[in-house]
Design an enzyme around this catalytic site. Structure first.
Site, mmCIF file in Angstrom:
data_model
loop_
_atom_site.group_PDB
_atom_site.id
_atom_site.type_symbol
_atom_site.label_atom_id
_atom_site.label_comp_id
_atom_site.label_asym_id
_atom_site.label_seq_id
_atom_site.Cartn_x
_atom_site.Cartn_y
_atom_site.Cartn_z
ATOM 1 C CB CYS A 2 75.555 35.125 68.255
ATOM 2 S SG CYS A 2 73.946 35.908 68.412
ATOM 3 C CE LYS A 630 73.432 21.131 63.852
ATOM 4 N NZ LYS A 630 72.453 20.136 63.386
#
Length: 635
Positions: A2, A630
């Protein structure tokens, strides 16, 4: 995972917040939202499932204007991806965005329901908004209310709060999830990733564990976990505004594969100086704990004492560690054990005398790796060293010494240049330890120097094989499953290559040490099963063993894809240009010959290209694969 962006300023922040979210898209997300407080002290909210672009479209239809705001990109942990589960979460005048996990959210939710609160989402984070609203009933002081909320919460959080009744003020709190405060002139900012604020500031202070920051337009006050006011150091972070420009490439991943010669060269130059005779001097640790070219006898003495290395990492970084195990034991004469961080944390482990712990992470914010490091620092290791691409990350700040990978920004979720530069750092560290222990004789030392010096050029040459790799992908693209085989140091490269294929093409893939074929995997081989074999010519018996394994696959009619520098050893052969029937003969990708010392780094590159071109033909979202992020900042 997030992403958080917050701003308090004397100008409209909605457009700036959206630009911040765009810069966080590379981290992976499934929904996005924004909340602002305007001059009328009213809280306004927009959220949507999908891309930031969709949020921008909503904002175009229903403009939001305000001088204070928070925004968020969400990667689902509790509750499916949808607008209702997107952040910010609100409770009347209160809005929050949250990274992390509230472990006791069920009991808190039940308590809040009995107090009359209604929940609009399935998330764990919404309880924080309602808790804060409840506490503000008893104190008008936003900072005190946030502190009271946090005493009731178990779990991890990077939390950013605002209250329309307290205009011009943001409260940020950090425990287990990174946050930084960006400093401006008459405006200040908060983010989970400094890249999000490259368009507004390059000056940051990083919150430490347990910190709470009280952020106003003209001031920032940080309280530590004990409630004391503290001054965190301000750092200047030079970031390129064009970081996300793909240039002539269709995807960031393709661009980053092609950037590897430069990234490897940059990393080598940071730690080694090559003379005209191809002999290299390895630079050692500097006073700032980073390998930067400054000699430091302290670490040379430490390296002489080392008898074992414990590597802890996750995902691709774990695979880099698996390669390094071969190097540490063969070249430096030290035992090496490689651990998955999420497993290491929850088992009883034995720390040996004179053992160091080495953590590896692209971002330096991987939650399990950081938690494993913190545990390891209580267990009696000689030293904690990190290999990382995030110069100011949590992992870097909490380690005793650091090797930065100098890969540059990596936007694609699937790691490419981060992986190969991690391997470069691991090989450099291996050599440093071997030199300190006086294990390397002159001949192998010169061979390693020469191999490292040639490595960037070797990678440039293998990239020229892309057309052959792309033609192989045509035959591969309709497969449902795939098998990757390697031996020795190239077995972990097979594991990493299978992961790359899974990540971006969604084809199920497994990797095995080729010697294990007869112990089970051979049952999977038929004319529909692609088998990728990594088969460089190598000294000793490994090449002949690998060739024998390849013949076992061929005898079962398997679809063979062989990456080798000796294609003549694997007939009958179909060239990549041939449209041969599946399974009829081998597809060969011929690559240049390289030193066995750097072969793992070299062979990773064409196999990255294979995964890329298969995904390209399948039409998947290569830079942002489904369900992946990621930086994995939650457990």
């Amino acid at each position: 995972m997030c992403g958080i962006v917050g701003m308090v300023a004397g100008r409209d922040v909605s457009g700036l917040l959206l630009e911040g979210l765009r810069r966080l898209e590379y981290r992976g997300y499934d929904s996005a939202g924004i909340a602002v407080v305007g001059s009328d002290c009213a809280l306004r909210l927009l959220r949507c499932e999908g891309r930031v672009q969709s949020l921008c479209a909503l904002l175009g239809q229903s403009p939001l204007c305000g001088t204070m705001g928070i925004a968020h990109t969400r990667w689902a942990t509790h509750g499916k991806p949808c607008a209702a589960n997107a952040h910010p979460h609100c409770s009347e005048s209160v809005a929050i965005v949250h990274n992390g996990i509230v472990e006791n959210h069920r009991s808190l939710r039940e308590m809040l329901v009995t107090r009359g609160y209604f929940f609009h989402s399935q998330t764990d984070s919404e309880v924080l908004a309602h808790l804060l609203h409840w506490e503000l009933r008893y104190t008008a002081h936003l900072l005190l209310a946030v502190k009271k909320v946090l005493t009731q919460v178990r779990g991890t959080y990077g939390l950013l709060c605002m209250d329309a009744a307290s205009p011009g003020r943001l409260i940020a709190a950090r425990s287990g999830s990174p946050l930084a405060v960006g400093l401006g002139c008459g405006e200040n900012f908060v983010t989970s990733d400094p890249l999000a604020l490259a368009h507004v500031t390059q000056r940051f202070l990083y919150l430490e564990e347990g910190d709470i920051a009280d952020v106003h337009r003209d001031s920032v006050c940080v309280h530590d976990a004990q409630g004391n006011v503290v001054a965190r150091p301000v750092v200047t972070y030079q970031m390129q505004l064009c970081t996300q420009d793909k240039g002539t490439h269709r995807h960031h991943m393709h661009q980053e594969i092609w950037q590897q010669p430069h990234a490897i060269r940059h990393t080598l130059n940071a730690y080694m100086s090559f003379s005209s005779s191809s002999r290299a001097q390895v630079r050692t640790f500097g006073e700032d704990r980073v390998l930067d070219g400054t000699s430091c006898k302290t670490f040379e003495r430490l390296f002489r004492r080392i008898t074992r290395v414990r590597i802890i990492a996750c995902g691709t970084s774990y695979h880099a560690g698996l390669v390094a195990r071969y190097w540490f034991e063969a070249f430096a004469g030290v035992g090496c054990q490689v651990e998955i961080a999420s497993e290491y944390r929850y088992r009883t482990s034995v720390v040996h005398a004179r053992e160091i712990v080495l953590t590896i992470s692209q971002s330096g914010e991987t939650a399990d790796t950081i938690a494993a490091l913190r545990l390891a620092k209580t267990q009696g290791y000689l030293c904690a060293i990190a290999i990382c691409n995030g110069a100011r990350s949590t992992l870097v700040r909490e380690s005793d010494a650091v090797l930065l990978t100098h890969a540059g920004s990596e936007i694609g979720v699937a790691s490419t240049k981060s992986f190969t530069t991690q391997l470069v750092c691991l090989l450099v560290l291996t050599r440093m330890i071997a030199q300190a222990k006086k294990i390397l004789t002159q001949e192998p030392e010169d061979a390693l120097s020469a191999a490292l010096q040639r490595l960037p050029q070797d990678v440039e040459h293998v990239l020229e094989c892309e057309a052959d790799v792309a033609r192989c992908a045509r035959h591969f693209v309709h497969a449902q499953h795939a098998l990757f085989l390697g031996r020795g140091e190239l077995y972990p490269i097979a594991i990493e290559s299978a992961l790359k294929l899974k990540e971006i093409s969604y084809i199920h893939a497994e990797a095995y040490a080729a010697g294990e074929l007869k112990h089970g995997p051979l049952a999977l081989v038929d004319a529909q099963m692609p088998v990728v074999a990594i088969a460089p010519a190598s000294p000793g018996v490994l090449f002949e063993k690998m060739a024998s394994n390849i013949e076992e696959v061929r005898a079962r009619g398997g679809m063979l894809y062989i990456f080798t520098d000796v294609p003549e050893r694997f007939g009958p052969v179909c060239t990549p240009e041939a449209d041969a029937p599946e399974g009829a003969c081998s597809q060969i990708v011929t690559v240049p010959s390289v030193s066995p010392l750097t072969a793992p780094i070299f062979y990773a590159v064409p196999l990255q290209l294979l995964a890329y071109h298969i995904a390209l033909l399948k039409g998947t979202d290569i830079d942002q694969p489904r369900n992946l992020a990621k930086s994995v900042t939650v457990e």
